[in-house]
Design a protein around this motif. Structure first.
Motif, PDB file in Angstrom:
ATOM      1  N   VAL A  17       4.028  -3.206  -2.430  1.00 20.13           N
ATOM      2  CA  VAL A  17       3.431  -3.996  -3.583  1.00 20.13           C
ATOM      3  C   VAL A  17       2.885  -5.158  -3.107  1.00 20.13           C
ATOM      4  N   ALA A  18       3.049  -5.760  -2.059  1.00 18.61           N
ATOM      5  CA  ALA A  18       2.697  -7.037  -1.633  1.00 18.61           C
ATOM      6  C   ALA A  18       1.164  -6.651  -0.893  1.00 18.61           C
ATOM      7  N   SER A  19       1.115  -5.716  -0.172  1.00 15.05           N
ATOM      8  CA  SER A  19      -0.034  -5.067   0.636  1.00 15.05           C
ATOM      9  C   SER A  19      -0.909  -4.724  -0.309  1.00 15.05           C
ATOM     10  N   PHE A  20      -0.569  -3.989  -1.582  1.00 14.30           N
ATOM     11  CA  PHE A  20      -1.496  -3.412  -2.497  1.00 14.30           C
ATOM     12  C   PHE A  20      -2.081  -4.723  -3.267  1.00 14.30           C
ATOM     13  N   LEU A  21      -1.446  -5.678  -3.605  1.00 15.88           N
ATOM     14  CA  LEU A  21      -1.812  -6.756  -4.216  1.00 15.88           C
ATOM     15  C   LEU A  21      -2.998  -7.494  -3.184  1.00 15.88           C
ATOM     16  N   THR A  22      -2.383  -7.955  -2.066  1.00 13.60           N
ATOM     17  CA  THR A  22      -3.356  -8.706  -1.220  1.00 13.60           C
ATOM     18  C   THR A  22      -4.460  -7.938  -0.716  1.00 13.60           C
ATOM     19  N   LYS A  23      -4.520  -6.645  -0.525  1.00 13.33           N
ATOM     20  CA  LYS A  23      -5.514  -5.723   0.139  1.00 13.33           C
ATOM     21  C   LYS A  23      -6.171  -4.904  -0.925  1.00 13.33           C
ATOM     22  N   ASN A  24      -5.528  -3.998  -1.334  1.00 12.71           N
ATOM     23  CA  ASN A  24      -6.087  -3.171  -2.457  1.00 12.71           C
ATOM     24  C   ASN A  24      -6.804  -3.880  -3.550  1.00 12.71           C
ATOM     25  N   LEU A  25      -6.152  -4.812  -4.068  1.00 12.63           N
ATOM     26  CA  LEU A  25      -6.771  -5.734  -5.219  1.00 12.63           C
ATOM     27  C   LEU A  25      -7.342  -6.910  -5.018  1.00 12.63           C
TER      28      LEU A  25
ATOM     29  N   ALA B 297      -6.209  -7.099 -13.533  1.00  7.37           N
ATOM     30  CA  ALA B 297      -5.538  -6.303 -12.261  1.00  7.37           C
ATOM     31  C   ALA B 297      -4.311  -6.935 -12.023  1.00  7.37           C
ATOM     32  N   LEU B 298      -4.195  -8.414 -11.930  1.00  6.20           N
ATOM     33  CA  LEU B 298      -2.985  -8.880 -11.783  1.00  6.20           C
ATOM     34  C   LEU B 298      -1.902  -8.689 -12.971  1.00  6.20           C
ATOM     35  N   ALA B 299      -2.386  -8.685 -14.119  1.00  7.52           N
ATOM     36  CA  ALA B 299      -1.496  -8.440 -15.143  1.00  7.52           C
ATOM     37  C   ALA B 299      -0.854  -7.160 -14.969  1.00  7.52           C
ATOM     38  N   ALA B 300      -1.701  -6.131 -14.684  1.00  8.38           N
ATOM     39  CA  ALA B 300      -1.384  -4.759 -14.400  1.00  8.38           C
ATOM     40  C   ALA B 300      -0.344  -4.770 -13.324  1.00  8.38           C
ATOM     41  N   TRP B 301      -0.428  -5.222 -12.073  1.00 10.95           N
ATOM     42  CA  TRP B 301       0.472  -5.425 -11.092  1.00 10.95           C
ATOM     43  C   TRP B 301       1.891  -5.819 -11.541  1.00 10.95           C
ATOM     44  N   CYS B 302       1.490  -7.055 -12.188  1.00 14.33           N
ATOM     45  CA  CYS B 302       2.715  -7.754 -12.555  1.00 14.33           C
ATOM     46  C   CYS B 302       3.886  -6.684 -13.568  1.00 14.33           C
ATOM     47  N   ARG B 303       3.146  -6.113 -14.469  1.00 15.80           N
ATOM     48  CA  ARG B 303       3.666  -5.286 -15.487  1.00 15.80           C
ATOM     49  C   ARG B 303       3.982  -3.936 -15.086  1.00 15.80           C
ATOM     50  N   GLY B 304       3.587  -3.623 -13.866  1.00 15.18           N
ATOM     51  CA  GLY B 304       3.918  -2.201 -13.350  1.00 15.18           C
ATOM     52  C   GLY B 304       3.130  -1.104 -13.985  1.00 15.18           C
ATOM     53  N   ARG B 305       1.741  -1.433 -14.184  1.00 14.61           N
ATOM     54  CA  ARG B 305       0.920  -0.544 -14.976  1.00 14.61           C
ATOM     55  C   ARG B 305      -0.508  -0.451 -14.109  1.00 14.61           C
ATOM     56  N   THR B 306      -0.218  -0.303 -12.630  1.00 12.02           N
ATOM     57  CA  THR B 306      -1.319  -0.196 -11.706  1.00 12.02           C
ATOM     58  C   THR B 306      -1.937   1.311 -11.924  1.00 12.02           C
ATOM     59  N   GLY B 307      -0.880   2.302 -12.355  1.00 12.37           N
ATOM     60  CA  GLY B 307      -1.293   3.818 -12.132  1.00 12.37           C
ATOM     61  C   GLY B 307      -0.953   4.192 -10.668  1.00 12.37           C
ATOM     62  N   VAL B 308      -0.308   3.179  -9.731  1.00 13.17           N
ATOM     63  CA  VAL B 308       0.087   3.770  -8.411  1.00 13.17           C
ATOM     64  C   VAL B 308       1.589   3.815  -8.284  1.00 13.17           C
ATOM     65  N   PRO B 309       1.955   5.118  -8.416  1.00  7.60           N
ATOM     66  CA  PRO B 309       3.633   5.101  -8.799  1.00  7.60           C
ATOM     67  C   PRO B 309       4.293   4.374  -8.100  1.00  7.60           C
ATOM     68  N   LEU B 310       4.315   4.315  -6.784  1.00  6.03           N
ATOM     69  CA  LEU B 310       5.287   3.647  -5.892  1.00  6.03           C
ATOM     70  C   LEU B 310       5.263   1.921  -6.361  1.00  6.03           C
ATOM     71  N   VAL B 311       4.047   1.556  -6.407  1.00  7.07           N
ATOM     72  CA  VAL B 311       3.660   0.174  -6.804  1.00  7.07           C
ATOM     73  C   VAL B 311       4.574  -0.242  -8.262  1.00  7.07           C
ATOM     74  N   ASP B 312       4.370   0.772  -8.974  1.00  9.12           N
ATOM     75  CA  ASP B 312       4.526   0.289 -10.058  1.00  9.12           C
ATOM     76  C   ASP B 312       6.173   0.544 -10.395  1.00  9.12           C
ATOM     77  N   ALA B 313       6.645   1.640  -9.770  1.00  7.15           N
ATOM     78  CA  ALA B 313       8.072   1.627  -9.929  1.00  7.15           C
ATOM     79  C   ALA B 313       8.832   0.508  -9.217  1.00  7.15           C
ATOM     80  N   GLY B 314       8.367  -0.120  -8.082  1.00  7.35           N
ATOM     81  CA  GLY B 314       8.678  -1.346  -7.621  1.00  7.35           C
ATOM     82  C   GLY B 314       8.605  -2.525  -8.450  1.00  7.35           C
ATOM     83  N   MET B 315       7.440  -2.745  -9.064  1.00  6.49           N
ATOM     84  CA  MET B 315       7.259  -3.818 -10.143  1.00  6.49           C
ATOM     85  C   MET B 315       8.253  -3.659 -11.390  1.00  6.49           C
ATOM     86  N   ARG B 316       8.462  -2.473 -11.518  1.00 15.06           N
ATOM     87  CA  ARG B 316       9.415  -2.354 -12.826  1.00 15.06           C
ATOM     88  C   ARG B 316      10.659  -2.610 -12.356  1.00 15.06           C
ATOM     89  N   GLU B 317      11.368  -2.075 -11.060  1.00 11.61           N
ATOM     90  CA  GLU B 317      12.530  -2.443 -10.886  1.00 11.61           C
ATOM     91  C   GLU B 317      12.590  -4.224 -10.824  1.00 11.61           C
TER      92      GLU B 317
END
Ligand code: FAD
Length: 475
Positions: free
Chosen positions: A364-372, A329-349
């Motif tokens: 993205v910080a909320s997604f990492l610390t709360k959803n993941l 899950a951490l790797a997906a977040w880092c690479r912008g491959r979570t399948g959640v568009p706004l999160v992935d767009a941010g991580m790609r930027e």
């Protein structure tokens, strides 16, 4: 100790001025004082990643540093000041350069991280013991952290009263102009590394092309950026700053991080344009200075809580139970491959451009610390490596703010919903499309978590934390 190190009546004077997070010649109090002394000046930048308590720079920061030092070297050459580059423990290197050059005086602008202050303090003691004059200056923040206190003489832990106290205090001093040339004299030729020797820029693979296309480091470009922002974007700032698809924020953060422009310069440039502003631009100017206030607050908090990058500011948060780290899950977040568009767009930027819009950083910080349910420290570390503005104070401060463990933080139960955030702040999907071209194609992955379920999981973890905390309180 060589006799050269000590002050002798007829020894020619020489001043060494240190550069660290202040890579500019204008409004640089240490540099101006060095030139005013009227002796030849040598500038020294020490790449110190080994002294205790010094955090090695991340990859994107190194890229920026290379470019910025190159610009600084040119600006200093015009002032007749050579820039010496050395790598190693700062205390030892500074002593070596002082001995080699026969310097009689060392000047620097103050730093506020615990490790950095410890190094500077040791240097000061060592040099003074050798008869070298040492002076430090206030340059990097508008308000030095210990000068702003509550009525009870304590540090502030809430932003609004902190910023009110700053604004009610003395007006920040006027910025200094760039000094004239240093006197020429017998400046010794000192050995210096080259920037290329430091390998600060990636080559294999060269991931920095996106940074190069996006950013122009250096003092001259920072000044242009500031003027461009003040003259073109202030009117749209207050209303537009939360919309990542619109580029209305100043984009000054890496320039501020490296001190290519100072907070004093910004403060007074805003004052200079203020009388000519429309009501909307006036609102923008006030909001913009408040953001600068958050930068001040994060340094205030870091100074008083030096382990901010590793330790919960709220110690009760130590009993929050982070589940075992889900590395996929951490790797997906880092690479912008979570399948959640706004999160992935941010991580790609972030990956491509070394930055991310502030609103999306919060999402993205909320997604990492709360959803993941991944510890904020993992996210802070990734940002440290990938942001060109990775800042020792602002980065951990904001991570803890989002996670709920920090000063004046958003409560943990405030879970940003990335879909609603996208609807509200990126209604035309301009930001998502810009950074996530495969969105909507079969190449784009399904979400790695269900947003509603994972939100419930986060709230359950928080409830558990609260119960454990009250049990501890009762004990
Ligand atoms: P503008 O809106 O133009 O703001 C002007 C300046 O104010 C910025 O350049 C910056 O120096 C300062 N500022 C604005 N917001 C903040 C803030 N929340 N905290 C501290 N200073 C602020 N900012 C960094 O400079 N370095 C970091 O490492 C960093 N990490 C962050 C991590 C997370 C999880 C979050 C949520 C925010 C982080 N920020 C960080 C704060 C903020 O996102 C950036 O400062 C901002 O996006 C930079 O864009 P700008 O220069 O266009 O900002």
């Amino acid at each position: 100790m060589s006799t050269q190190n000590t002050l002798h009546g007829n020894q020619p004077e020489l001043t060494v001025v240190l550069f660290r997070d202040d890579l500019r010649v204008a409004d640089n109090p240490a540099l101006s004082a060095a030139v005013e002394h009227g002796a030849p000046v040598v500038a020294l930048y020490v790449l110190d990643e080994v002294s205790p308590g010094i955090r090695p720079l991340g990859g994107a920061s190194k890229w920026w540093l290379h470019e910025s030092l190159s610009a600084l070297a040119s600006a200093l050459t015009e002032l007749g000041i050579p820039l010496v580059l050395r790598v190693g423990p700062a205390q030892q290197i500074i002593a070596e350069v002082v001995a080699e050059s026969g310097a009689t005086r060392v000047l620097w602008n103050r730093r506020y991280g615990a490790g950095e202050m410890a190094v500077d303090s040791l240097c000061k003691d060592q040099l003074r013991a050798q008869g070298i004059a040492v002076t430090s200056f206030h340059a990097t923040v508008l308000f030095e952290p210990w000068t702003v206190q509550t009525g009870a003489g304590k540090p502030y832990s809430v932003f609004t009263p902190f910023w009110r106290a700053c604004r009610n205090g003395a007006e920040p001093r006027l910025p200094l102009p760039a000094p004239g040339p240093a006197v020429s004299g017998q400046t010794p030729t000192l050995a210096t590394d080259t920037l290329e020797q430091w390998n600060l820029q990636p080559s294999r693979p060269n991931w920095a092309q996106g940074l190069r296309d996006t950013w122009a480091p250096g003092e001259a470009r920072a000044w242009e950026r500031l003027q461009d922002f003040l003259h073109n974007d202030l009117a749209g700032y207050a209303a537009g700053r939360d919309f990542p698809g619109e580029q209305v924020t100043s984009r000054l953060s890496p320039h501020l991080r490296w001190g290519e422009v100072s907070a004093h310069q910004i403060w007074h440039e805003v004052s200079a344009v203020r009388p000519h502003l429309s009501p909307a631009a006036l609102e923008g100017a006030t909001k913009f200075l408040t953001e600068l206030g958050w930068r001040e607050f994060s340094w205030h908090v870091l100074f008083h809580s030096p382990n901010l990058a590793s330790t919960n500011w709220r110690s009760d948060f130590d009993s929050f139970m982070w589940p075992e780290l889900d590395r996929d899950a951490l790797a997906a977040w880092c690479r912008g491959r979570t399948g959640v568009p706004l999160v992935d767009a941010g991580m790609r930027e972030l990956l491509k451009h070394g930055t991310m819009h502030n609103r999306v950083r919060m999402v993205v910080a909320s997604f990492l610390t709360k959803n993941l349910l991944i510890d904020w420290r993992e996210g802070e570390r990734w940002f440290w490596d990938t942001l060109v503005d990775a800042d020792p104070a602002a980065n951990p401060f904001n991570w803890q703010w989002v996670a709920g463990s920090g000063a004046d933080a958003a409560p943990y139960f405030r879970v940003f919903n990335p879909e609603l955030q996208a609807k509200k702040f990126d209604p035309q999907n301009a930001y998502i499309r810009r950074h996530l071209p495969e969105w909507g194609t079969p190449d784009y992955p399904d979400p790695i978590v269900d947003l509603a379920d994972s939100r419930r999981g986060a709230l359950a973890a928080y409830q558990d934390f609260k119960e454990r905390r009250s049990e501890q309180d009762l004990r």
